[in-house]
Design an enzyme around this catalytic site. Structure first.
Site, mmCIF file in Angstrom:
data_model
loop_
_atom_site.group_PDB
_atom_site.id
_atom_site.type_symbol
_atom_site.label_atom_id
_atom_site.label_comp_id
_atom_site.label_asym_id
_atom_site.label_seq_id
_atom_site.Cartn_x
_atom_site.Cartn_y
_atom_site.Cartn_z
ATOM 1 N N GLY A 11 -32.207 -16.665 -21.731
ATOM 2 C CA GLY A 11 -31.918 -16.456 -20.287
ATOM 3 C C GLY A 11 -30.811 -16.922 -19.747
ATOM 4 O O GLY A 11 -30.581 -17.135 -18.468
ATOM 5 N N LEU A 92 -38.160 -1.985 -26.049
ATOM 6 C CA LEU A 92 -37.698 -0.620 -25.541
ATOM 7 C C LEU A 92 -38.639 -0.253 -24.248
ATOM 8 O O LEU A 92 -39.976 -0.500 -24.556
ATOM 9 C CB LEU A 92 -37.754 0.391 -26.569
ATOM 10 C CG LEU A 92 -37.307 1.939 -26.238
ATOM 11 C CD1 LEU A 92 -35.794 1.832 -26.121
ATOM 12 C CD2 LEU A 92 -37.610 2.732 -27.297
ATOM 13 N N ASN A 107 -28.071 -2.598 -18.702
ATOM 14 C CA ASN A 107 -28.469 -3.419 -19.889
ATOM 15 C C ASN A 107 -27.214 -4.195 -20.355
ATOM 16 O O ASN A 107 -25.968 -3.517 -20.306
ATOM 17 C CB ASN A 107 -28.935 -2.799 -21.164
ATOM 18 C CG ASN A 107 -29.346 -3.582 -22.342
ATOM 19 O OD1 ASN A 107 -29.791 -4.683 -22.321
ATOM 20 N ND2 ASN A 107 -28.891 -3.077 -23.510
ATOM 21 N N HIS A 109 -25.084 -5.370 -23.603
ATOM 22 C CA HIS A 109 -25.267 -5.383 -25.083
ATOM 23 C C HIS A 109 -24.331 -6.232 -25.855
ATOM 24 O O HIS A 109 -23.030 -5.927 -25.037
ATOM 25 C CB HIS A 109 -25.158 -4.117 -25.571
ATOM 26 C CG HIS A 109 -25.407 -4.104 -26.990
ATOM 27 N ND1 HIS A 109 -26.589 -4.219 -27.795
ATOM 28 C CD2 HIS A 109 -24.472 -3.906 -28.193
ATOM 29 C CE1 HIS A 109 -26.597 -4.106 -29.190
ATOM 30 N NE2 HIS A 109 -25.119 -3.980 -29.377
HETATM 31 C C1 GAR Z 1 -27.431 -11.828 -25.280
HETATM 32 O O1 GAR Z 1 -26.536 -11.999 -26.298
HETATM 33 C C2 GAR Z 1 -27.513 -10.338 -24.883
HETATM 34 O O2 GAR Z 1 -26.479 -9.620 -24.719
HETATM 35 C C3 GAR Z 1 -28.534 -9.854 -26.331
HETATM 36 O O3 GAR Z 1 -29.297 -10.987 -26.444
HETATM 37 C C4 GAR Z 1 -28.675 -12.368 -25.986
HETATM 38 C C5 GAR Z 1 -29.810 -12.991 -24.980
HETATM 39 O O4 GAR Z 1 -29.382 -14.180 -24.638
HETATM 40 N N1 GAR Z 1 -29.171 -8.668 -25.843
HETATM 41 C C6 GAR Z 1 -29.455 -7.848 -26.963
HETATM 42 O O5 GAR Z 1 -29.141 -8.135 -28.052
HETATM 43 C C7 GAR Z 1 -29.761 -6.460 -26.446
HETATM 44 N N2 GAR Z 1 -29.741 -5.484 -27.370
HETATM 45 P P1 GAR Z 1 -29.856 -14.814 -23.257
HETATM 46 O O6 GAR Z 1 -31.229 -14.654 -23.040
HETATM 47 O O7 GAR Z 1 -29.398 -16.176 -23.269
HETATM 48 O O8 GAR Z 1 -29.296 -14.224 -22.112
#
Ligand code: GAR
Length: 207
Positions: A11, A92, A107, A109
């Protein structure tokens, strides 16, 4: 504008949004709901610490994906959220929620789409793949969400250099700090200001 933020893990992107609602560019934005795909997500603690209502919605807790999808729609609709922000959300979404919030789901990425994206490319994996391919820049992308992984119109991208000696972890950290935590709040700002137009599956930022 009211938003719902969907999470699955640590998060830090949720935290970047929260911080911006307090002292940054999102002072008029209210996070009305956090939806988590996991009961163990640290993002839930961040929501609780900031008094944000949160709910865990796991497909496996429902009789079918359709039922789960309906519940997601119900939670978001009843919260009054006008925009859904996927901030490290690794499932998804179902067709009902994608239809109900068409062009109102974004989103983040952790790669420069169309590189290192699609099913299975999440978390640390895009960074491993980027280093294995030897790319010299990587970064993050904010895009609108349709029913396929990482395919909707691209709204914002930011890049960083890949440095000699980078590991997937150092690259991930640099991209989070320099790209993700900046462009995700910026995307919300642009949408809240009505500055984004989607035409022919392309997102355009207006003056
Ligand atoms: C982040 O790096 C985000 O970009 C990635 O997961 C991580 C979550 O970190 N998302 C994906 O890979 C979606 N395909 P967080 O929970 O600390 O924000």
């Amino acid at each position: 504008m009211k938003i719902a933020v969907f999470v699955s893990g640590g998060g830090t992107n949720l935290q970047a949004i929260i911080d911006n609602t307090k002292t940054g560019i999102l002072k008029d934005i209210e996070i009305v709901k956090v939806v988590s795909s996991s009961p163990d997500a640290y993002a839930l603690t961040r929501a609780a610490d900031n008094g944000i209502p949160a709910v865990v919605l796991r497909t496996r807790d429902f009789a079918s994906r359709e039922e789960w999808d309906r519940k997601v729609v119900e939670e978001v609709t009843s919260s009054g959220a006008e925009l859904i922000v996927l901030a490290g959300y690794l499932s998804l979404l179902g067709p009902e929620i994608v239809k109900a919030y068409s062009n109102r789901i974004i989103n983040i990425h952790p790669a420069l789409i169309p590189s290192f994206c699609g099913e299975g490319m999440y978390g640390i994996r895009p960074h491993r793949a980027a280093l294995a391919r030897g790319v010299k820049v990587s970064g993050a992308t904010v895009h609108f969400v349709n029913e396929n992984y990482d395919e909707g119109p691209i709204l914002l991208q930011k890049s960083v250099d890949v440095l000699p000696g980078d590991t997937p972890e150092t690259l991930q950290k640099r991209i989070m700090q320099n790209c993700e935590w900046e462009i995700l709040p910026r995307a919300i700002r642009l949408i809240a200001d009505g500055k984004v137009v989607i035409e022919n599956n392309l997102a355009r930022i207006t003056e």
